[in-house]
Design a protein around this motif. Structure first.
Motif, PDB file in Angstrom:
ATOM      1  N   LEU A  86       0.833  -1.301  -0.006  1.00 31.24           N
ATOM      2  CA  LEU A  86      -0.069   0.031  -0.101  1.00 31.24           C
ATOM      3  C   LEU A  86       0.849   1.314  -0.076  1.00 31.24           C
ATOM      4  N   LEU A  87       2.100   1.421   0.764  1.00 34.66           N
ATOM      5  CA  LEU A  87       2.858   2.483   0.648  1.00 34.66           C
ATOM      6  C   LEU A  87       3.577   2.492  -0.730  1.00 34.66           C
ATOM      7  N   HIS A  88       3.919   1.349  -1.241  1.00 38.46           N
ATOM      8  CA  HIS A  88       4.300   1.480  -2.768  1.00 38.46           C
ATOM      9  C   HIS A  88       3.154   2.228  -3.608  1.00 38.46           C
ATOM     10  N   ILE A  89       1.853   1.904  -3.504  1.00 37.17           N
ATOM     11  CA  ILE A  89       0.771   2.551  -4.266  1.00 37.17           C
ATOM     12  C   ILE A  89       0.872   4.092  -3.830  1.00 37.17           C
ATOM     13  N   ALA A  90       1.158   4.383  -2.961  1.00 39.82           N
ATOM     14  CA  ALA A  90       1.030   5.888  -2.280  1.00 39.82           C
ATOM     15  C   ALA A  90       2.218   6.719  -2.993  1.00 39.82           C
ATOM     16  N   ARG A  91       3.380   5.830  -2.842  1.00 41.92           N
ATOM     17  CA  ARG A  91       4.372   6.319  -3.735  1.00 41.92           C
ATOM     18  C   ARG A  91       4.212   7.018  -4.980  1.00 41.92           C
ATOM     19  N   THR A  92       3.701   5.716  -5.873  1.00 42.67           N
ATOM     20  CA  THR A  92       3.144   6.096  -7.333  1.00 42.67           C
ATOM     21  C   THR A  92       2.365   7.290  -7.287  1.00 42.67           C
ATOM     22  N   VAL A  93       1.252   7.338  -6.282  1.00 41.47           N
ATOM     23  CA  VAL A  93       0.352   8.430  -6.432  1.00 41.47           C
ATOM     24  C   VAL A  93       1.078   9.807  -6.106  1.00 41.47           C
ATOM     25  N   ALA A  94       2.024   9.864  -5.054  1.00 42.53           N
ATOM     26  CA  ALA A  94       2.766  10.953  -4.888  1.00 42.53           C
ATOM     27  C   ALA A  94       3.615  11.626  -6.022  1.00 42.53           C
ATOM     28  N   ARG A  95       3.929  10.640  -6.807  1.00 47.72           N
ATOM     29  CA  ARG A  95       4.731  10.765  -7.984  1.00 47.72           C
ATOM     30  C   ARG A  95       3.545  11.443  -9.010  1.00 47.72           C
ATOM     31  N   ARG A  96       2.486  10.922  -9.004  1.00 52.48           N
ATOM     32  CA  ARG A  96       1.578  11.630  -9.948  1.00 52.48           C
ATOM     33  C   ARG A  96       1.167  13.069  -9.587  1.00 52.48           C
ATOM     34  N   ALA A  97       1.065  13.206  -8.241  1.00 57.58           N
ATOM     35  CA  ALA A  97       0.569  14.338  -7.576  1.00 57.58           C
ATOM     36  C   ALA A  97       1.715  15.620  -8.024  1.00 57.58           C
ATOM     37  N   GLU A  98       2.988  15.019  -7.681  1.00 59.04           N
ATOM     38  CA  GLU A  98       3.947  15.880  -8.160  1.00 59.04           C
ATOM     39  C   GLU A  98       3.884  16.366  -9.661  1.00 59.04           C
ATOM     40  N   ARG A  99       3.557  15.625 -10.553  1.00 63.04           N
ATOM     41  CA  ARG A  99       3.476  15.961 -11.958  1.00 63.04           C
ATOM     42  C   ARG A  99       2.104  16.770 -12.033  1.00 63.04           C
ATOM     43  N   VAL A 100       1.141  16.685 -11.513  1.00 60.70           N
ATOM     44  CA  VAL A 100      -0.062  17.664 -11.698  1.00 60.70           C
ATOM     45  C   VAL A 100       0.054  18.847 -10.989  1.00 60.70           C
ATOM     46  N   VAL A 101       0.599  19.048  -9.855  1.00 64.93           N
ATOM     47  CA  VAL A 101       1.042  20.065  -9.349  1.00 64.93           C
ATOM     48  C   VAL A 101       1.953  20.883 -10.022  1.00 64.93           C
ATOM     49  N   ILE A 102       3.118  20.217 -10.663  1.00 63.30           N
ATOM     50  CA  ILE A 102       3.998  21.155 -11.432  1.00 63.30           C
ATOM     51  C   ILE A 102       3.239  21.650 -12.742  1.00 63.30           C
ATOM     52  N   ALA A 103       2.513  20.895 -13.312  1.00 62.67           N
ATOM     53  CA  ALA A 103       1.469  21.274 -14.367  1.00 62.67           C
ATOM     54  C   ALA A 103       0.844  22.759 -14.176  1.00 62.67           C
ATOM     55  N   LEU A 104       0.150  22.406 -13.002  1.00 63.45           N
ATOM     56  CA  LEU A 104      -0.771  23.639 -12.486  1.00 63.45           C
ATOM     57  C   LEU A 104       0.079  24.747 -12.431  1.00 63.45           C
ATOM     58  N   GLY A 105       1.113  24.647 -11.705  1.00 66.87           N
ATOM     59  CA  GLY A 105       2.201  25.659 -11.177  1.00 66.87           C
ATOM     60  C   GLY A 105       2.718  26.407 -12.591  1.00 66.87           C
ATOM     61  N   ARG A 106       2.633  25.526 -13.586  1.00 71.67           N
ATOM     62  CA  ARG A 106       3.084  26.265 -15.043  1.00 71.67           C
ATOM     63  C   ARG A 106       1.915  27.251 -15.527  1.00 71.67           C
ATOM     64  N   LYS A 107       0.762  26.897 -15.186  1.00 72.65           N
ATOM     65  CA  LYS A 107      -0.582  27.630 -15.890  1.00 72.65           C
ATOM     66  C   LYS A 107      -0.829  28.725 -14.821  1.00 72.65           C
ATOM     67  N   GLU A 108      -0.994  28.253 -13.506  1.00 76.36           N
ATOM     68  CA  GLU A 108      -1.416  29.277 -12.477  1.00 76.36           C
ATOM     69  C   GLU A 108      -0.574  29.346 -11.341  1.00 76.36           C
ATOM     70  N   ALA A 109      -0.706  30.495 -10.518  1.00 69.74           N
ATOM     71  CA  ALA A 109      -0.060  30.877  -9.232  1.00 69.74           C
ATOM     72  C   ALA A 109      -0.519  29.770  -8.414  1.00 69.74           C
ATOM     73  N   ILE A 110       0.604  29.273  -7.581  1.00 67.50           N
ATOM     74  CA  ILE A 110       0.084  28.347  -6.369  1.00 67.50           C
ATOM     75  C   ILE A 110       1.371  28.820  -5.510  1.00 67.50           C
ATOM     76  N   GLY A 111       0.901  28.065  -4.104  1.00 67.14           N
ATOM     77  CA  GLY A 111       1.821  28.515  -3.137  1.00 67.14           C
ATOM     78  C   GLY A 111       3.349  28.186  -3.427  1.00 67.14           C
ATOM     79  N   PRO A 112       4.198  29.142  -2.901  1.00 66.04           N
ATOM     80  CA  PRO A 112       5.513  28.978  -3.199  1.00 66.04           C
ATOM     81  C   PRO A 112       6.014  27.761  -2.648  1.00 66.04           C
TER      82      PRO A 112
END
Length: 127
Positions: free
Chosen positions: A97-123
């Motif tokens: 289950l922690l391995h699944i969490a790790r892969t979801v964390a990687r996806r979250a990183e990708r999505v947040v980075i993409a969001l940060g390229r389009k809109e302002a997000i917390g520093p």
């Protein structure tokens, strides 16, 4: 994209909760619970537009959250032998289950980075 970002962070939090319920080692319980709380801060940080944060007080990710997580990682890394191979997912139910969490964390990183390229997000949101 913003909803996808904080939704993915929420999904990550749920997977960590499932790992905790699945019986993680007792030494991981407190750190994972703290990480879950920090993920709630990240979710609130991401769901409110930066321009609205001056008038809406919400928990946000700050440098202290990053520093605490890096210190935790260093503490656990000191206890490990040098990594010689990739670790295959599995081992125990909680570990899987922690391995699944790790892969979801990687996806979250990708999505947040993409969001940060389009809109302002917390520093500190991407960190």
């Amino acid at each position: 994209m913003r909803i996808e970002a904080y939704g993915t962070v929420d999904e990550l939090n749920s997977h960590i909760g499932a790992a905790i319920a699945g019986g993680v080692d007792a030494t991981l319980l407190a750190p994972l619970t703290k990480i879950q709380n920090d993920l709630f801060h990240l979710g609130s940080d991401l769901c409110i537009l930066e321009k609205d944060k001056a008038k809406i007080q919400v928990p946000q990710i700050e440098q202290r959250h990053i520093d605490e997580l890096e210190q935790l990682m260093d503490r656990f890394a000191e206890q490990l032998a040098p990594l010689e191979n990739f670790i295959l997912p599995g081992g125990s139910p909680a570990g899987a289950l922690l391995h699944i969490a790790r892969t979801v964390a990687r996806r979250a990183e990708r999505v947040v980075i993409a969001l940060g390229r389009k809109e302002a997000i917390g520093p500190c949101a991407i960190k």
